[in-house]
Scaffold this motif. Structure first.
Motif, PDB file in Angstrom:
ATOM      1  N   GLY A  73       5.962  -2.873  -3.848  1.00  0.00           N
ATOM      2  CA  GLY A  73       5.984  -3.196  -5.265  1.00  0.00           C
ATOM      3  C   GLY A  73       4.595  -3.467  -5.805  1.00  0.00           C
ATOM      4  O   GLY A  73       3.588  -3.279  -5.111  1.00  0.00           O
ATOM      5  N   PRO A  74       4.485  -3.880  -7.073  1.00  0.00           N
ATOM      6  CA  PRO A  74       3.195  -4.087  -7.731  1.00  0.00           C
ATOM      7  C   PRO A  74       2.226  -4.926  -6.911  1.00  0.00           C
ATOM      8  O   PRO A  74       2.622  -5.891  -6.247  1.00  0.00           O
ATOM      9  CB  PRO A  74       3.586  -4.788  -9.039  1.00  0.00           C
ATOM     10  N   ASP A  75       0.961  -4.528  -6.944  1.00  0.00           N
ATOM     11  CA  ASP A  75      -0.152  -5.188  -6.258  1.00  0.00           C
ATOM     12  C   ASP A  75      -0.108  -5.026  -4.741  1.00  0.00           C
ATOM     13  O   ASP A  75      -0.888  -5.664  -4.029  1.00  0.00           O
ATOM     14  CB  ASP A  75      -0.222  -6.689  -6.617  1.00  0.00           C
ATOM     15  N   GLN A  76       0.801  -4.179  -4.222  1.00  0.00           N
ATOM     16  CA  GLN A  76       0.880  -3.922  -2.785  1.00  0.00           C
ATOM     17  C   GLN A  76       0.333  -2.533  -2.471  1.00  0.00           C
ATOM     18  O   GLN A  76       0.396  -1.616  -3.297  1.00  0.00           O
ATOM     19  CB  GLN A  76       2.331  -4.009  -2.309  1.00  0.00           C
ATOM     20  N   HIS A  77      -0.193  -2.389  -1.242  1.00  0.00           N
ATOM     21  CA  HIS A  77      -0.666  -1.083  -0.806  1.00  0.00           C
ATOM     22  C   HIS A  77       0.519  -0.148  -0.585  1.00  0.00           C
ATOM     23  O   HIS A  77       1.599  -0.577  -0.172  1.00  0.00           O
ATOM     24  CB  HIS A  77      -1.457  -1.215   0.501  1.00  0.00           C
ATOM     25  N   LEU A  78       0.302   1.129  -0.843  1.00  0.00           N
ATOM     26  CA  LEU A  78       1.331   2.156  -0.643  1.00  0.00           C
ATOM     27  C   LEU A  78       0.932   3.015   0.564  1.00  0.00           C
ATOM     28  O   LEU A  78      -0.233   3.386   0.717  1.00  0.00           O
ATOM     29  CB  LEU A  78       1.459   3.002  -1.905  1.00  0.00           C
ATOM     30  N   THR A  79       1.921   3.347   1.408  1.00  0.00           N
ATOM     31  CA  THR A  79       1.672   4.164   2.590  1.00  0.00           C
ATOM     32  C   THR A  79       2.476   5.450   2.520  1.00  0.00           C
ATOM     33  O   THR A  79       3.669   5.430   2.224  1.00  0.00           O
ATOM     34  CB  THR A  79       2.044   3.400   3.877  1.00  0.00           C
ATOM     35  N   MET A  80       1.817   6.563   2.801  1.00  0.00           N
ATOM     36  CA  MET A  80       2.457   7.878   2.832  1.00  0.00           C
ATOM     37  C   MET A  80       2.334   8.441   4.244  1.00  0.00           C
ATOM     38  O   MET A  80       1.261   8.390   4.851  1.00  0.00           O
ATOM     39  CB  MET A  80       1.766   8.825   1.853  1.00  0.00           C
ATOM     40  N   THR A  81       3.439   8.996   4.772  1.00  0.00           N
ATOM     41  CA  THR A  81       3.435   9.570   6.115  1.00  0.00           C
ATOM     42  C   THR A  81       4.011  10.979   6.070  1.00  0.00           C
ATOM     43  O   THR A  81       5.049  11.218   5.444  1.00  0.00           O
ATOM     44  CB  THR A  81       4.263   8.709   7.094  1.00  0.00           C
ATOM     45  N   GLY A  82       3.316  11.909   6.733  1.00  0.00           N
ATOM     46  CA  GLY A  82       3.778  13.289   6.779  1.00  0.00           C
ATOM     47  C   GLY A  82       2.945  14.093   7.749  1.00  0.00           C
ATOM     48  O   GLY A  82       2.004  13.581   8.371  1.00  0.00           O
TER      49      GLY A  82
END
Length: 276
Positions: free
Chosen positions: A255-264
């Motif tokens: 959610g807001p103010d958190q880091h986002l992680t993408m995996t592929g």
């Protein structure tokens, strides 16, 4: 000059990778356009270069050029290919990397079975970050395109994204509406356009019209932006699988103010050399 390169792809989003640490070259936009030509050149969505970092805390510098020769700030699928490329080329033995981009620092982690996780940082939601012309930050915005008004999200993942929800990603007017939004006057530096179909709270379908490249098989930052917009609107949980034409990406965002992680995945196609 003989230029050595590697062709790679992340879910069909394809790249020409250049090691500019071991070879020195400066490409002009017209040369990039020529290399990008799928009939007379190498053919790619983006050109990615590996360079020595300017920051002391980064392992590499990573630059991204669209097929039209323009430089852009970030590319999620390209970041995964970048991690595999520098490891395969033995430019590093590290499995976790910090790379410098025009959009900020990215954290890359090589995982098992050809998967790469990318810490995309904290999504930026203020209109000035894209930039997007709006009076104040909001979860969604009304955007008038010709005679119709669309409800869109505006998210920066180091590069600008507009996201709109559609009933069917397969039938979405990507080829016609995509370029109209990409060049809309409210996006002074143009914008990537995502067409999101929500399947359930853990999954969705997505097509992306990329700025300077047209529709691609997959767009990593576009998938991240779609996750952010969907979560802000209450459509998604914090772990989502997005289906793109080229394959699947897993996105995690609390959610807001958190880091986002993408995996592929990221895969090498072939090595080559070409005269400039």
């Amino acid at each position: 000059m003989l230029l050595h390169f590697t062709k790679m792809h992340g879910l069909g989003n394809d790249f020409m990778m250049l090691d500019l640490i071991s070879q020195k070259v400066r490409l002009r936009p017209e040369q990039i356009r020529r290399l990008a030509d799928r009939h007379r050149g190498v053919g790619f969505d983006q050109l990615l270069t590996v360079e020595a970092p300017e920051r002391h805390d980064a392992d590499f510098k990573y630059r991204i050029f669209n097929a039209d020769g323009s430089e852009v700030e970030n590319c999620g699928n390209g970041a995964r290919c970048f991690a595999v490329f520098v490891h395969d080329r033995r430019l590093t033995h590290k499995k976790e990397l910090l790379v410098e981009t025009a959009g900020g620092l990215l954290g890359l982690k090589l995982a098992d079975q050809g998967q790469v996780s990318v810490d995309m940082g904290v999504p930026r939601l203020h209109p000035d970050a894209l930039p997007f012309l709006a009076q104040a930050q909001a979860t969604s915005y009304a955007l008038q395109v010709e005679q119709q008004t669309y409800d869109i999200g505006a998210v920066s993942m180091g590069n600008p994204h507009a996201v709109l929800r559609v009933e069917s990603a397969i039938q979405a007017p990507v080829e016609t509406l995509g370029p109209l939004i990409e060049q809309h006057a409210r996006f002074p530096k143009r914008v990537n356009v995502g067409f999101l179909e929500v399947l359930d709270r853990q999954s969705g379908r997505l097509r992306v019209y990329e700025r300077g490249a047209g529709e691609t098989q997959a767009c990593g930052t576009g998938a991240c932006a779609a996750m952010v917009y969907g979560r802000l609107r209450g459509w998604f949980d914090e772990q989502v699988t997005l289906q793109l034409p080229g394959g699947h990406l897993q996105i995690h965002w609390a959610g807001p103010d958190q880091h986002l992680t993408m995996t592929g995945p990221a895969q090498r196609v072939f090595e080559g050399q070409i005269y400039l």
